[in-house]
Write an enzyme that holds these catalytic residues in place. Structure first.
Site, PDB file in Angstrom:
ATOM      1  N   CYS A   1       5.717 -10.227 -30.341  1.00  0.00           N
ATOM      2  CA  CYS A   1       5.574  -8.833 -30.630  1.00  0.00           C
ATOM      3  C   CYS A   1       6.129  -8.057 -29.311  1.00  0.00           C
ATOM      4  CB  CYS A   1       4.129  -8.553 -30.748  1.00  0.00           C
ATOM      5  SG  CYS A   1       4.192  -6.829 -31.470  1.00  0.00           S
TER       6      CYS A   1
ATOM      7  N   CYS B   1      -5.021 -12.242 -10.200  1.00  0.00           N
ATOM      8  CA  CYS B   1      -5.195 -12.643 -11.575  1.00  0.00           C
ATOM      9  C   CYS B   1      -5.545 -11.376 -12.540  1.00  0.00           C
ATOM     10  CB  CYS B   1      -6.048 -13.718 -11.666  1.00  0.00           C
ATOM     11  SG  CYS B   1      -6.389 -14.183 -13.266  1.00  0.00           S
TER      12      CYS B   1
ATOM     13  N   CYS C   1       0.682 -12.488 -28.001  1.00  0.00           N
ATOM     14  CA  CYS C   1       1.278 -12.034 -29.102  1.00  0.00           C
ATOM     15  C   CYS C   1       2.255 -13.064 -29.963  1.00  0.00           C
ATOM     16  CB  CYS C   1       2.410 -10.881 -28.765  1.00  0.00           C
ATOM     17  SG  CYS C   1       3.921 -11.569 -27.868  1.00  0.00           S
TER      18      CYS C   1
ATOM     19  N   CYS D   1      -1.391 -10.629 -20.451  1.00  0.00           N
ATOM     20  CA  CYS D   1      -0.751 -11.262 -21.903  1.00  0.00           C
ATOM     21  C   CYS D   1      -1.595 -10.884 -23.010  1.00  0.00           C
ATOM     22  CB  CYS D   1      -0.410 -12.579 -21.731  1.00  0.00           C
ATOM     23  SG  CYS D   1      -0.144 -13.510 -23.161  1.00  0.00           S
TER      24      CYS D   1
ATOM     25  N   CYS E   1       5.000 -10.100 -36.975  1.00  0.00           N
ATOM     26  CA  CYS E   1       4.720  -9.605 -38.583  1.00  0.00           C
ATOM     27  C   CYS E   1       5.289 -10.358 -39.469  1.00  0.00           C
ATOM     28  CB  CYS E   1       5.280  -7.885 -38.614  1.00  0.00           C
ATOM     29  SG  CYS E   1       4.546  -6.741 -37.427  1.00  0.00           S
TER      30      CYS E   1
ATOM     31  N   CYS F   1      11.741  -6.075 -32.895  1.00  0.00           N
ATOM     32  CA  CYS F   1      12.338  -7.501 -32.719  1.00  0.00           C
ATOM     33  C   CYS F   1      13.929  -7.105 -32.713  1.00  0.00           C
ATOM     34  CB  CYS F   1      11.803  -8.446 -33.486  1.00  0.00           C
ATOM     35  SG  CYS F   1      10.296  -9.006 -33.471  1.00  0.00           S
TER      36      CYS F   1
ATOM     37  N   CYS G   1       1.839 -18.844 -14.942  1.00  0.00           N
ATOM     38  CA  CYS G   1       2.064 -17.416 -14.545  1.00  0.00           C
ATOM     39  C   CYS G   1       2.223 -17.341 -12.811  1.00  0.00           C
ATOM     40  CB  CYS G   1       0.839 -16.994 -14.940  1.00  0.00           C
ATOM     41  SG  CYS G   1       0.623 -15.248 -14.199  1.00  0.00           S
TER      42      CYS G   1
ATOM     43  N   HIS H   1      -0.465 -19.097 -19.361  1.00  0.00           N
ATOM     44  CA  HIS H   1      -1.185 -19.169 -18.286  1.00  0.00           C
ATOM     45  C   HIS H   1      -0.787 -20.273 -17.106  1.00  0.00           C
ATOM     46  CE1 HIS H   1      -5.093 -19.336 -15.878  1.00  0.00           C
ATOM     47  NE2 HIS H   1      -5.217 -20.709 -16.584  1.00  0.00           N
TER      48      HIS H   1
ATOM     49  N   CYS I   1      -6.440 -10.638 -19.805  1.00  0.00           N
ATOM     50  CA  CYS I   1      -5.423 -11.441 -20.106  1.00  0.00           C
ATOM     51  C   CYS I   1      -5.678 -12.444 -21.070  1.00  0.00           C
ATOM     52  CB  CYS I   1      -4.891 -11.882 -18.610  1.00  0.00           C
ATOM     53  SG  CYS I   1      -3.178 -13.127 -18.888  1.00  0.00           S
TER      54      CYS I   1
ATOM     55  N   CYS J   1       7.068 -18.102 -22.052  1.00  0.00           N
ATOM     56  CA  CYS J   1       7.399 -16.952 -21.259  1.00  0.00           C
ATOM     57  C   CYS J   1       7.387 -16.795 -19.546  1.00  0.00           C
ATOM     58  CB  CYS J   1       6.405 -15.649 -21.576  1.00  0.00           C
ATOM     59  SG  CYS J   1       6.381 -15.445 -23.475  1.00  0.00           S
TER      60      CYS J   1
ATOM     61  N   CYS K   1       5.374 -10.485 -18.872  1.00  0.00           N
ATOM     62  CA  CYS K   1       4.188  -9.345 -18.677  1.00  0.00           C
ATOM     63  C   CYS K   1       3.424  -9.521 -17.627  1.00  0.00           C
ATOM     64  CB  CYS K   1       3.536  -9.702 -20.241  1.00  0.00           C
ATOM     65  SG  CYS K   1       4.294  -9.616 -21.667  1.00  0.00           S
TER      66      CYS K   1
ATOM     67  N   CYS L   1       8.184  -2.327 -36.795  1.00  0.00           N
ATOM     68  CA  CYS L   1       8.498  -1.317 -35.813  1.00  0.00           C
ATOM     69  C   CYS L   1      10.040  -1.445 -35.344  1.00  0.00           C
ATOM     70  CB  CYS L   1       7.770  -1.211 -34.429  1.00  0.00           C
ATOM     71  SG  CYS L   1       7.764  -2.459 -33.390  1.00  0.00           S
TER      72      CYS L   1
HETATM   73  S1  SF4 Z   1      -2.876 -13.188 -15.035  1.00  0.00           S
HETATM   74 FE1  SF4 Z   1      -3.288 -14.326 -17.022  1.00  0.00          FE
HETATM   75  S2  SF4 Z   1      -1.818 -15.823 -16.981  1.00  0.00           S
HETATM   76 FE2  SF4 Z   1      -1.800 -15.120 -14.897  1.00  0.00          FE
HETATM   77  S3  SF4 Z   1      -3.092 -16.428 -13.838  1.00  0.00           S
HETATM   78 FE3  SF4 Z   1      -4.505 -14.850 -14.806  1.00  0.00          FE
HETATM   79  S4  SF4 Z   1      -5.324 -15.448 -16.523  1.00  0.00           S
HETATM   80 FE4  SF4 Z   1      -3.690 -16.865 -15.936  1.00  0.00          FE
HETATM   81  S1  SF4 Z   2       2.084 -10.957 -24.386  1.00  0.00           S
HETATM   82 FE1  SF4 Z   2       1.999 -13.029 -23.651  1.00  0.00          FE
HETATM   83  S2  SF4 Z   2       2.944 -14.308 -25.175  1.00  0.00           S
HETATM   84 FE2  SF4 Z   2       3.510 -12.256 -25.437  1.00  0.00          FE
HETATM   85  S3  SF4 Z   2       5.539 -12.015 -24.765  1.00  0.00           S
HETATM   86 FE3  SF4 Z   2       3.940 -11.269 -23.080  1.00  0.00          FE
HETATM   87  S4  SF4 Z   2       3.544 -13.397 -21.716  1.00  0.00           S
HETATM   88 FE4  SF4 Z   2       4.438 -14.053 -23.624  1.00  0.00          FE
END
Ligand code: SF4
Ligand code: SF4
Length: 379
Positions: A220, A289, A326, A323, A171, A63, A269, A266, A295, A304, A316, A60
């Site tokens: 991604c 959460c 990706c 999440c 990809c 990137c 996060c 995680h 997630c 990230c 994200c 797409c």
């Molecule tokens: S939102 Fe996702 S990464 Fe964040 S604490 Fe919950 S399970 Fe973990």
């Molecule tokens: S989807 Fe998850 S691994 Fe991918 S950029 Fe978002 S937080 Fe990072």
């Protein structure tokens, strides 16, 4: 961050061994790295120009867009600082097709196909691949043609003469979205450059009989820092190819410094406190959460949540999106359905999420226990 920069100002980046260098770029953003060390690096090394050929397969172009979103330095500044000549990038170059203004364009100044042929023949370049490579139908590769050549054939020619090969995005690394399970997946047969999903022998280079190492920068899209800092490390000779790769990359060809084998999104996060207390959102727009909204961060090995995105502003889960892991080789199939709780996979070494939420206080202890076990096992 300012203190970190000040401290690192007194550090000679060029004298760092590879291990320390990679640790430092893992901790820094591309902004800090390139801005702090640009003058010293260029003048001390009198950096020779590095040529980059950037090919686009089935994708797409997200990137490239992600890279173009790099703020400070932007992509043009970053390439200048590292003395990179982006010699070929289909969506950015000025050259056109066979006819320009109705006239036959048969020089490399006008015709991108001729330009690419000449660059490949000259050799001495880093090859970046974005997008997957279709092998179908029936191994012909004809589902993606550029002019009268298959992309499969062009990739093979470009890979043979490359000094280093970097696959950018899910990809190019593993097949990504294009290789998702579907009724036509067998016929299209999309491959990553060196992998097909988790299969390190199923990539297009193996199909073509080319035995060359590949650095994978999945995502991604891929984070601009992951791309720029990896290219920076290769250009500055901080990663010697192929000698250093077994140490620098994980089993899926990802630089461990950005995709740590013992760390998931995680763990850092911003919503993690809610997870530990067993407080989950059941619809989007909340602050708790996102596990029950699908997630998959506990399976995503990437920095990230520490590095953050969009100029270190957010990421994200912080922005409210679960999440989707990706960066993982079996993305997107392992994350599907994307916004549904992964019921069949325990988060913490097989523990059930509902059990954990019922004993919320114990959850943090369980997590700490997992880390301790990992440390003991030396993982
Ligand atoms: S939102 Fe996702 S990464 Fe964040 S604490 Fe919950 S399970 Fe973990
Ligand atoms: S989807 Fe998850 S691994 Fe991918 S950029 Fe978002 S937080 Fe990072």
């Amino acid at each position: 961050m300012k203190n970190l920069v000040r401290k690192l100002d007194s550090v000679d980046f060029l004298k760092m061994d590879r291990r320390t260098f990679m640790k430092a770029v893992g901790a820094l953003g591309a902004t800090v790295f390139l801005n702090t060390y640009k003058t010293e690096i260029v003048s001390a090394l009198e950096l020779e120009e590095t040529k980059l050929i950037w090919l686009h397969g089935s994708e797409c172009t997200g990137c490239s867009i992600s890279l173009l979103n790099a703020g400070n330095p932007d992509i043009a500044q970053a390439l200048t600082k590292l003395n990179v000549n982006l010699a070929y990038h289909e969506t950015l170059l000025a050259q056109q097709g066979i006819f320009v203004d109705g006239k036959l364009a048969n020089t490399s100044e006008l015709n991108s196909e001729i330009l690419l042929e000449e660059l490949i023949e000259e050799g001495n370049y880093i090859l970046v691949v974005e997008g997957s490579i279709p092998n179908g139908p029936n191994g012909s590769g004809k589902y993606l043609m550029l002019g009268n050549r298959t992309f499969k054939e062009i990739l093979g020619a470009a890979a043979k003469n490359a000094n280093a090969i970097v696959a950018v995005g899910a990809c190019a690394a593993y097949g990504g979205i294009t290789s998702a399970d579907s009724d036509v997946a067998k016929d299209t047969d999309y491959r990553g450059v060196a992998f097909s999903k988790k299969d390190s022998k199923g990539g297009m280079l193996q199909e073509l009989g080319i035995d060359k190492p590949v650095i994978n920068i999945p995502g991604c899209p891929a984070h601009p820092d992951w791309v720029l800092l990896t290219l920076g490390a290769v250009i500055l000779g901080k990663i010697n190819i192929p000698e250093d790769l077994p140490d620098v990359l994980d089993q899926y060809g990802r630089p461990k410094v950005f995709y740590p084998p013992d760390h998931t999104v995680h763990e850092n996060c911003p919503r993690r406190g809610f997870y530990d207390r067993g407080e989950f959102d059941d619809q989007v727009g909340g602050e708790k959460c996102l596990w029950k909204l699908g997630c998959k961060a506990p399976y995503a090995h990437a920095d990230c949540a520490i590095r953050k995105w969009n100029g270190s502003v957010s990421m994200c889960t912080q922005a409210g999106g679960p999440c989707i892991a990706c960066v993982e080789p079996d993305f997107p199939d392992m994350a599907r359905p994307l916004y549904v709780e992964a019921e069949d996979k325990g988060v913490l070494l097989g523990a059930n999420i509902d059990t954990i939420s019922k004993v919320a206080v114990g959850a943090a202890a369980v997590t700490a226990g997992v880390h301790a076990v990992r440390r003991m096992k030396g993982e």
